[in-house]
Design an enzyme around this catalytic site. Structure first.
Site, PDB file in Angstrom:
ATOM      1  N   GLY A  55      -5.754 -13.083  -0.599  1.00  0.00           N
ATOM      2  CA  GLY A  55      -6.194 -11.702  -0.868  1.00  0.00           C
ATOM      3  C   GLY A  55      -6.644 -11.535  -2.315  1.00  0.00           C
ATOM      4  N   ASP A  56      -6.161 -10.480  -2.930  1.00  0.00           N
ATOM      5  CA  ASP A  56      -6.580 -10.167  -4.305  1.00  0.00           C
ATOM      6  C   ASP A  56      -5.755 -10.911  -5.368  1.00  0.00           C
ATOM      7  OD1 ASP A  56      -4.238  -8.866  -3.658  1.00  0.00           O
ATOM      8  OD2 ASP A  56      -4.759  -6.965  -4.586  1.00  0.00           O
ATOM      9  N   ASP A  99      -6.227   5.754   1.178  1.00  0.00           N
ATOM     10  CA  ASP A  99      -6.152   4.349   0.794  1.00  0.00           C
ATOM     11  C   ASP A  99      -7.547   3.734   0.860  1.00  0.00           C
ATOM     12  OD1 ASP A  99      -4.095   2.018   0.483  1.00  0.00           O
ATOM     13  OD2 ASP A  99      -5.573   1.266   1.893  1.00  0.00           O
ATOM     14  N   HIS A 107       0.832  -1.204   0.000  1.00  0.00           N
ATOM     15  CA  HIS A 107       0.000   0.000   0.000  1.00  0.00           C
ATOM     16  C   HIS A 107       0.870   1.258   0.000  1.00  0.00           C
ATOM     17  CE1 HIS A 107      -4.007  -1.922   0.928  1.00  0.00           C
ATOM     18  NE2 HIS A 107      -3.160  -2.926   1.040  1.00  0.00           N
ATOM     19  N   GLU A 120       4.962  -4.084 -11.985  1.00  0.00           N
ATOM     20  CA  GLU A 120       6.414  -3.941 -12.183  1.00  0.00           C
ATOM     21  C   GLU A 120       6.909  -4.930 -13.249  1.00  0.00           C
ATOM     22  OE1 GLU A 120       7.731  -4.406  -8.120  1.00  0.00           O
ATOM     23  OE2 GLU A 120       6.752  -2.551  -7.545  1.00  0.00           O
ATOM     24  N   GLN A 158      13.117  -4.484  -5.849  1.00  0.00           N
ATOM     25  CA  GLN A 158      12.507  -5.387  -6.843  1.00  0.00           C
ATOM     26  C   GLN A 158      12.354  -4.743  -8.214  1.00  0.00           C
ATOM     27  OE1 GLN A 158       9.345  -8.188  -5.787  1.00  0.00           O
ATOM     28  NE2 GLN A 158       8.029  -7.150  -7.250  1.00  0.00           N
ATOM     29  N   HIS A 188       3.644 -14.146  -6.397  1.00  0.00           N
ATOM     30  CA  HIS A 188       2.311 -14.350  -5.812  1.00  0.00           C
ATOM     31  C   HIS A 188       1.251 -13.519  -6.545  1.00  0.00           C
ATOM     32  CE1 HIS A 188       3.339 -10.492  -4.221  1.00  0.00           C
ATOM     33  NE2 HIS A 188       2.429 -10.457  -3.274  1.00  0.00           N
ATOM     34  N   ASN A 215       1.326  -4.771  -7.154  1.00  0.00           N
ATOM     35  CA  ASN A 215       2.521  -3.987  -7.495  1.00  0.00           C
ATOM     36  C   ASN A 215       3.505  -4.840  -8.284  1.00  0.00           C
ATOM     37  OD1 ASN A 215       2.127  -1.360  -5.972  1.00  0.00           O
ATOM     38  ND2 ASN A 215       1.733  -2.899  -4.398  1.00  0.00           N
TER      39      ASN A 215
HETATM   40  N1  UDP Z   1       9.210  -5.212  -2.576  1.00  0.00           N
HETATM   41  C1  UDP Z   1      10.532  -4.913  -2.806  1.00  0.00           C
HETATM   42  N2  UDP Z   1      11.480  -5.634  -2.183  1.00  0.00           N
HETATM   43  C2  UDP Z   1      11.201  -6.664  -1.338  1.00  0.00           C
HETATM   44  C3  UDP Z   1       9.847  -6.982  -1.119  1.00  0.00           C
HETATM   45  C4  UDP Z   1       8.864  -6.234  -1.752  1.00  0.00           C
HETATM   46  O1  UDP Z   1      10.856  -3.990  -3.560  1.00  0.00           O
HETATM   47  O2  UDP Z   1      12.130  -7.276  -0.816  1.00  0.00           O
HETATM   48  C5  UDP Z   1       8.168  -4.375  -3.208  1.00  0.00           C
HETATM   49  C6  UDP Z   1       7.673  -4.911  -4.521  1.00  0.00           C
HETATM   50  O3  UDP Z   1       8.472  -4.469  -5.580  1.00  0.00           O
HETATM   51  C7  UDP Z   1       6.284  -4.338  -4.579  1.00  0.00           C
HETATM   52  C8  UDP Z   1       5.850  -4.284  -3.120  1.00  0.00           C
HETATM   53  O4  UDP Z   1       7.039  -4.324  -2.362  1.00  0.00           O
HETATM   54  O5  UDP Z   1       6.322  -3.016  -5.080  1.00  0.00           O
HETATM   55  C9  UDP Z   1       4.975  -5.441  -2.732  1.00  0.00           C
HETATM   56  O6  UDP Z   1       3.717  -5.244  -3.254  1.00  0.00           O
HETATM   57  P1  UDP Z   1       2.855  -6.384  -3.962  1.00  0.00           P
HETATM   58  O7  UDP Z   1       1.566  -5.758  -4.317  1.00  0.00           O
HETATM   59  O8  UDP Z   1       3.613  -7.013  -5.057  1.00  0.00           O
HETATM   60  O9  UDP Z   1       2.653  -7.490  -2.859  1.00  0.00           O
HETATM   61  P2  UDP Z   1       2.278  -7.462  -1.304  1.00  0.00           P
HETATM   62  O10 UDP Z   1       3.546  -7.354  -0.593  1.00  0.00           O
HETATM   63  O11 UDP Z   1       1.361  -6.294  -1.070  1.00  0.00           O
HETATM   64  O12 UDP Z   1       1.609  -8.768  -1.092  1.00  0.00           O
HETATM   65  N1  UDP Z   2      -9.268  -4.038  -0.259  1.00  0.00           N
HETATM   66  C1  UDP Z   2     -10.361  -3.392  -0.698  1.00  0.00           C
HETATM   67  N2  UDP Z   2     -11.209  -2.883   0.228  1.00  0.00           N
HETATM   68  C2  UDP Z   2     -10.982  -3.001   1.549  1.00  0.00           C
HETATM   69  C3  UDP Z   2      -9.847  -3.675   1.979  1.00  0.00           C
HETATM   70  C4  UDP Z   2      -8.991  -4.182   1.035  1.00  0.00           C
HETATM   71  O1  UDP Z   2     -10.601  -3.273  -1.900  1.00  0.00           O
HETATM   72  O2  UDP Z   2     -11.784  -2.531   2.343  1.00  0.00           O
HETATM   73  C5  UDP Z   2      -8.396  -4.615  -1.258  1.00  0.00           C
HETATM   74  C6  UDP Z   2      -6.946  -4.273  -1.082  1.00  0.00           C
HETATM   75  O3  UDP Z   2      -6.581  -3.136  -1.794  1.00  0.00           O
HETATM   76  C7  UDP Z   2      -6.298  -5.486  -1.687  1.00  0.00           C
HETATM   77  C8  UDP Z   2      -7.302  -6.591  -1.543  1.00  0.00           C
HETATM   78  O4  UDP Z   2      -8.479  -6.002  -1.093  1.00  0.00           O
HETATM   79  O5  UDP Z   2      -6.133  -5.262  -3.052  1.00  0.00           O
HETATM   80  C9  UDP Z   2      -6.857  -7.740  -0.692  1.00  0.00           C
HETATM   81  O6  UDP Z   2      -6.275  -7.302   0.489  1.00  0.00           O
HETATM   82  P1  UDP Z   2      -5.169  -8.152   1.225  1.00  0.00           P
HETATM   83  O7  UDP Z   2      -5.694  -8.557   2.545  1.00  0.00           O
HETATM   84  O8  UDP Z   2      -4.639  -9.185   0.342  1.00  0.00           O
HETATM   85  O9  UDP Z   2      -4.036  -7.082   1.497  1.00  0.00           O
HETATM   86  P2  UDP Z   2      -2.953  -6.452   0.499  1.00  0.00           P
HETATM   87  O10 UDP Z   2      -2.507  -7.516  -0.440  1.00  0.00           O
HETATM   88  O11 UDP Z   2      -3.623  -5.315  -0.168  1.00  0.00           O
HETATM   89  O12 UDP Z   2      -1.874  -5.980   1.406  1.00  0.00           O
END
Ligand code: UDP
Ligand code: UDP
Length: 479
Positions: free
Chosen positions: A396-397, A128, A29, A381, A358, A373, A377
């Site tokens: 999640g999503d 957010d 986020h 990327e 990353q 996964h 993001n």
């Molecule tokens: N990321 C990074 N280095 C790390 C771990 C995560 O740069 O060691 C960044 C990654 O490039 C991305 C974000 O953290 O921009 C993770 O967001 P993403 O939506 O891919 O997954 P989430 O962590 O929310 O599940």
């Molecule tokens: N999300 C949403 N509404 C909410 C809470 C979460 O649309 O009230 C979205 C959030 O942006 C994410 C997804 O639901 O894309 C799944 O959230 P998750 O628990 O996986 O956390 P995240 O990967 O975003 O850290």
């Protein structure tokens, strides 16, 4: 931009909006927020402030926040100290980031005075999605525009917007969860693709999701980290009011770019860093493996991944996390991966538990594919870098995002691979075979390269995302 220009801007009286960003928690986020903040902070016609929520959940968040304010001294910092919230009593065993969203929601009334008291007068708030149902009414009452920076895909935004309508239609039917969702103008999302908590209407996540989904139509606009060529159908469905009539404007401004500038060419990467290691590898020879900033993979599954990477025969760079919060991760790699693994792959594999850049990794010419996964993001990327993604959604999503990986031509999705909470391992053999297949698939590579070109066009001057950002800036200047 020079100081003169910005002073000129003020003296000539041109509308100079002040945008207050209110992010939530988790790097997935925060990073998109930082990227938009950086894009605005480098312009001389906008003032930018950022609400910094304290304390932070993870070390990565603390480090990156500090880095943001250091890199952009013009960005004002507004601290918000959360009210005490005994989450372990009320929600034992819940995900710490979800609990942080809840804590923030419960402290949201503190935001009114912060917004009202900020100097110069705040013209627009960008918050957010997890805070939408609380922040939109506060901003409305103060007569301040309220936009949402949506950190997932437009398809997920459509789902969020439509779920409350879908539930109202089904009212009266005995129902445990949300069920399959047929999003008008877009597609049917089977229940098995939904974030797991949505299978239970009583879950905290589900309550937040529904409350936020009901309120979002009252936002002034959505900034989404996507681009027209990646999600044409979802964006059209939202903008044409097919998903929900009268939906606010959707500004597709992605793929967002890193807020930290790339190291100068004469500045060498520290020896032993992932990027320095990639410099030593042949072009497109490395499999990059990472599951985001907060996805712990079980020890048994980690060992299967290790076996699969070893069996694939390819070089690899693997960012491994064993806990949800980085501060808790004290495991030794040798304990996690078993004796001998690191020895056997020495020279052709690098495993790290540290934070890696990353975006820089994905743009490195040595990287040939990304086992991910499919956090949003990560998907954007990969799309921007034109690197094929092998999607292995965890929760999640991610499955909703994986549908976009496939439809948008970013890569392939192993739909039957396990999902968090399922008591089933994907074998090293299967992982190794699939990695080999994707690494040698010229068709997938060509499609991903094409979406990479579209991504570059979208953000270049005159491109769809470039124009969307201009439109957004025009909108916040209206106040
Ligand atoms: N990321 C990074 N280095 C790390 C771990 C995560 O740069 O060691 C960044 C990654 O490039 C991305 C974000 O953290 O921009 C993770 O967001 P993403 O939506 O891919 O997954 P989430 O962590 O929310 O599940
Ligand atoms: N999300 C949403 N509404 C909410 C809470 C979460 O649309 O009230 C979205 C959030 O942006 C994410 C997804 O639901 O894309 C799944 O959230 P998750 O628990 O996986 O956390 P995240 O990967 O975003 O850290």
């Amino acid at each position: 931009p020079s100081a003169m220009q910005s002073i000129d801007g003020e003296l000539t009286g041109s509308a100079r909006p002040h945008v207050l960003f209110i992010p939530s928690a988790g790097m997935g986020h925060l990073l998109p927020f930082f990227r938009v903040i950086a894009a605005l902070a480098t312009r001389d016609d906008v003032d930018v402030s950022v609400v910094t929520v304290l304390p932070t959940v993870s070390a990565a968040e603390a480090d990156h926040l500090a880095g943001l304010f250091e890199a952009f001294p013009r960005v004002r910092r507004v601290d918000l100290h959360l009210l005490p919230f005994d989450s372990s009593a009320e929600f034992p065993g819940h995900d710490p980031f979800l609990l942080r969203w809840e804590a923030l929601r419960r402290s949201a009334h503190l935001l009114g005075p912060l917004i009202a008291g900020a100097e110069p007068r705040v013209s627009a708030v960008v918050t957010d999605v997890t805070l939408t149902s609380h922040v939109v009414p506060i901003a409305k009452e103060l007569g301040v525009q309220c936009h949402v920076l949506f950190v997932s895909c437009a398809t997920m935004l459509s789902l969020l917007a439509y779920v409350p309508v879908h539930l109202d239609k089904k009212a009266g039917e005995p129902e445990h969860g949300v069920g399959d969702v047929d999003i008008p103008g877009l597609r049917r999302i089977p229940e098995s693709y939904l974030p797991q908590p949505l299978l239970d209407l009583n879950k905290l996540f589900t309550k937040q999701f529904i409350d936020n989904g009901r309120e979002i139509v009252n936002a002034d606009g959505f900034l989404v980290n996507t681009f027209d060529a990646l999600e044409p159908v979802a964006l059209a469905a939202l903008r044409d009011g097919k998903v929900v009539a009268g939906f606010p404007p959707v500004y597709a401004i992605g793929p967002l770019k890193s807020h930290t500038s790339a190291p100068e060419s004469n500045e060498r990467e520290p020896t032993g860093s992932p990027v320095a290691w990639l410099d030593e590898q042949p072009a497109m020879s490395v499999v990059y493996v990472a599951f985001g900033n907060r996805n712990a993979v079980s020890r048994d599954q980690l060992r299967e991944i290790a076996a699969g990477l070893e069996a694939s025969g390819f070089r690899f760079l693997w960012v491994l996390k064993t806990t949800t919060v980085d501060r808790d991760d004290t495991a030794e790699l040798t304990d996690v991966l078993g004796e001998g693994f690191l020895e056997r792959v020495r020279g052709r594999g690098m495993v790290t538990k540290a934070w890696v850049d990353q975006e820089a990794v994905l743009r490195h010419p040595s990287v040939g594919m990304f086992l991910s996964h499919s956090g949003w993001n990560s998907v954007t990327e990969a799309a921007a870098a034109g690197v094929p993604l092998l999607a292995w959604p965890r929760g999640g999503d991610h499955r909703v995002n994986a549908t976009v990986v496939v439809s948008g031509g970013v890569g392939v999705w192993m739909e039957h691979w396990s999902w968090d909470g399922e008591d089933r391992l994907v074998s090293g053999e299967e992982i190794g075979e699939k990695v080999k297949e994707v690494m040698s698939d010229a068709t997938v590579r060509a499609r991903t390269a094409r979406i990479g070109e579209e991504a570059a066009k979208a953000v270049a001057e005159g491109g769809t995302s470039y124009r969307s950002l201009q439109e957004f800036i025009g909108k916040i200047k209206e106040t």
